[in-house]
Design an enzyme around this catalytic site. Structure first.
Site, short mmCIF file in Angstrom:
data_model
loop_
_atom_site.label_atom_id
_atom_site.label_comp_id
_atom_site.label_asym_id
_atom_site.label_seq_id
_atom_site.Cartn_x
_atom_site.Cartn_y
_atom_site.Cartn_z
N GLY A 1 0.84 -1.20 0.00
CA GLY A 1 0.00 0.00 0.00
C GLY A 1 0.86 1.23 0.00
CG ASN B 1 -4.26 -6.82 4.64
OD1 ASN B 1 -3.51 -7.77 4.52
ND2 ASN B 1 -4.89 -6.29 3.61
N GLY B 2 -7.80 -6.02 4.67
CA GLY B 2 -8.87 -6.88 4.19
C GLY B 2 -10.12 -6.11 3.86
CE1 TYR C 1 1.30 -7.18 -9.56
CE2 TYR C 1 0.07 -6.57 -7.60
CZ TYR C 1 0.79 -6.21 -8.73
OH TYR C 1 1.00 -4.89 -9.01
CB SER D 1 5.35 -9.35 -9.25
OG SER D 1 4.65 -8.79 -10.32
CG ASP E 1 2.50 -9.82 -16.69
OD1 ASP E 1 2.96 -9.77 -15.53
OD2 ASP E 1 1.98 -8.85 -17.27
CG ASP E 2 2.25 -11.09 -11.86
OD1 ASP E 2 1.20 -10.57 -12.23
OD2 ASP E 2 3.20 -10.46 -11.38
#
Ligand code: SF4
Length: 484
Positions: free
Chosen positions: A38, A113-114, A254, A295, A357-358
Site C-alpha cells: 500500500g 488488512n482486508g 502477485y 513480480s 506475466d503473473d
C-alpha cells in the site's frame, strides 16, 4: 441490504510490536518492508510515556515520516503501523490507519488488512442505534461492535466483535496494556508472529518484514485465531472453531514479496513452480523467455527452466515508479506503465519472445508491454500468464469489485489474443496454481481462495450478494478456457 455497495476495500500491510525499547523505529522499518502492500498512506501509533500517540498521512512511509520528530514523538515500548492502499472514493485522511480511538477509560489503536463483507449492513444498524462514525472505512465497524459488546472483559468483547464481522481480515489492536491480532475464519490475509533478539514480539503481514527487523519467525496466525501479547508474554486462542483455510491465492501470485513465507510456503518458490507448470500446460514456440519485472521474474525463471529455453532480461524497470496495479485511477496507471518499463532491443530484436506475466487484471500493462517488445523488433510475442484468467470480482480486500474492470471477464481468449496483438496466449489452470502453491492441507482448493478465477466464494457474500449476481448476469464467456 443497503442500496449501494461503495468501495470500502483495501489491500494493506500491518505491523505491530510489543516489548521493544525501539518499538516505533522497528515499526517504521517494518512498514518500509511492507510498502509494496500500500502506497497511498501510512501511519504509526506509539505507546509512549504520555499514552498512545499517532502520526499518519498520505504518501509513502518515507514521505509521511520525512521529519525525524514524526518518529521520535512515538518512542516507547510498543507500536502499531499500517500502510494503506485506498480506492479513489475512500481517499480521505480519516481513513488512514491505524485508527486511534480515545475513550474516557482507554485509548485503542486499530489497523486492518482486508474487507468486511457485512460492514455496510452492520454500519447501518450501528448508526440506527446512534453510533457516530469518523471514517468511511469498514475497519471502524469493529471498534463500535467491541465497545457495544455486553461481555465483561476487553478480550471477551473483542472476540464477540470478531464473531460478528464477515469477510477477509487481519486485524491488530494496540492498547496501553496489550497488542491483539486476529485473522478471519478463512485466513484470507496473511499474518505472522516473530520475535526480536531482545525479546520484543512482532505481528505483521509478511515474514519479509520480520527478516528486515532481525526477528525470528515464530508462527502464522491461523484462521479464527486471536493472539494476545502483554508484558507477561503471548497467548493464542480460537475466537471461533468454524474455520476453513482459504488463503488469497493472489498473495502468492502477485501481492506478497518473494522473500516471504505464507503458511510455510516460500512465495518465490511457489512462483517458480507456477512458471514450470505453465510451461508444461502452455508450451510456446519461442527463442527466449522474458519476465515482466519484478513480480513475474520468478515465474519466468520457472518457465525457462521447464521449457529449456534461455531466460533473458528483455524488459527493464525503473525502480522509482510505484506498482501499476495499485495506482487508483486509469490515467495514473497508464502513465506509470510507460514510465516504468522499457525493452532491451539487443535482446529481443528478431526473436520469438515468450513473455511471462503473473496476471492480467485490466489488460492495460499487457497491451503496452507487447507493443514495447514489438517496437524493439521482437519477431513474435507469445504471452504466458502464470495464473488463471481473472474473471470474477473480489470482496475480500482486493480493489476489484466489478467484472467491468477485468479483461478476461469481458473477452474470450481469442478476443484477448487479438486485442493484445500477441501470436499466442495461454494461462495457468486453477489446478496448476493450486499444485504450485501446494499448501499442506486437505482444505478445498488446497487451502487457497481461487474465487477470482472460478466465481466460487469460500464464504457468504452478505452485502455483496446482489452485486455478484448482477456481475454474473453479464458474464457470457467460457470460464474454463485458458489458451488461444
Ligand atoms: S477472490 Fe481472489 S483476490 Fe480475493 S481473496 Fe480470493 S483469491 Fe484473493
Amino acid at each position: 441490504m443497503p442500496a449501494e455497495v461503495k468501495s470500502l476495500n483495501e489491500e494493506c500491510g500491518v505491523f505491530g510490536v510489543w516489548g521493544d525499547p525501539h518499538a516505533a523505529e522497528v515499526t517504521h522499518l517494518g512498514l518500509h518492508t511492507l510498502q509494496h502492500r500500500g502506497q497511498e498512506g501510512a501511519g504509526i501509533v506509539g505507546k509512549t510515556a504520555a499514552g498512545l500517540r499517532r502520526h499518519y498521512g498520505f504518501g509513502l512511509v518515507s514521505e509521511v515520516f520525512a521529519q525525524p520528530e514524526s518518529l521520535t514523538q512515538l518512542r516507547g515500548t510498543a507500536a502499531l503501523g499500517h500502510v494503506r492502499y485506498a480506492t479513489a472514493g475512500g481517499r480521505i485522511l480519516e481513513n488512514i490507519q491505524p485508527l486511534l480511538f480515545r475513550f474516557t477509560d482507554e485509548a485503542i489503536a486499530l489497523a486492518h488488512n482486508g474487507n468486511l463483507t457485512n460492514a455496510i449492513t452492520l454500519r447501518a444498524q450501528l448508526e440506527a442505534e446512534g453510533a457516530i462514525f469518523q471514517s468511511t472505512s469498514d475497519t471502524e465497524v469493529l471498534m463500535h461492535l467491541l465497545r457495544r459488546s455486553p461481555q465483561p472483559t476487553f478480550k471477551a468483547q473483542l472476540k464477540d466483535a470478531l464473531n460478528q464481522v464477515h469477510g477477509g481480515f487481519a486485524f491488530e489492536l494496540l492498547t496501553e496494556t496489550a497488542l491483539y491480532a486476529a485473522v478471519d475464519p478463512n485466513g484470507f490475509r496473511p499474518l505472522v508472529v516473530g520475535q526480536r533478539p531482545d525479546g520484543g514480539l512482532i505481528v505483521c503481514s509478511e515474514t519479509a518484514a520480520l527478516n528486515a527487523v532481525g526477528a525470528t519467525y515464530l508462527r502464522d496466525v491461523q484462521p479464527g485465531q486471536l493472539v494476545t501479547i502483554t508484558d507477561d508474554g503471548m497467548t493464542v486462542e480460537a475466537y471461533t472453531t468454524r474455520t476453513q483455510l482459504a488463503v488469497c491465492s493472489m498473495e502468492f501470485v502477485y501481492f506478497a514479496r518473494p522473500d516471504s513465507e505464507i503458511h510455510g510456503v516460500n512465495v518465490y518458490q511457489a512462483r517458480v513452480k507456477m512458471g514450470e507448470k505453465l510451461a508444461k500446460e502452455q508450451p510456446a514456440n519461442g527463442d527466449i523467455v522474458v519476465g515482466v519485472p519484478n513480480s513475474s521474474l520468478s515465474a519466468a525463471i520457472g518457465y525457462a527452466r521447464a521449457s529449456g529455453l534461455p531466460y533473458e532480461l528483455g524488459l527493464v524497470k525503473s525502480q522509482y515508479v510505484a506498482r501499476t496495479f495499485i495506482q487508483p485511477t486509469q490515467a495514473l496507471r497508464e502513465k506509470s506503465v510507460r514510465m516504468k518499463l522499457s525493452a532491451v532491443r539487443a535482446v529481443v530484436a528478431g526473436k520469438r519472445v515468450v513473455l511471462v506475466d503473473d496476471s492480467i487484471v485490466r489488460g492495460t500493462t499487457a497491451i503496452q508491454l507487447v507493443q514495447l517488445l514489438k517496437d524493439a523488433g521482437a519477431k513474435e510475442v507469445h504471452l504466458r500468464i502464470a495464473s488463471p484468467p481473472l474473471r470474477f470480482p473480489c470482496f475480500y480486500g482486493i480493489d476489484i469489485q466489478t467484472t467491468k474492470e477485468l479483461f478476461a471477464a469481458n473477452y474470450s481468449i481469442a478476443e484477448m489474443k487479438a486485442k493484445l496483438g500477441v501470436d499466442s496466449l495461454g494461462f495457468l489452470s486453477v489446478q496448476g496454481l493450486e499444485d504450485s502453491v501446494a499448501l499442506n492441507t486437505t482444505a478445498p482448493n488446497r487451502g487457497l481462495c481461487v474465487a477470482y478465477f472460478t466465481g466460487v466464494y469460500p464464504t457468504e457474500l452478505d452485502d455483496y450478494t446482489s452485486n455478484l449476481q448482477r456481475e454474473l448476469s453479464h458474464l457470457s464467456i467460457n470460464v474454463k478456457e485458458v489458451s488461444a
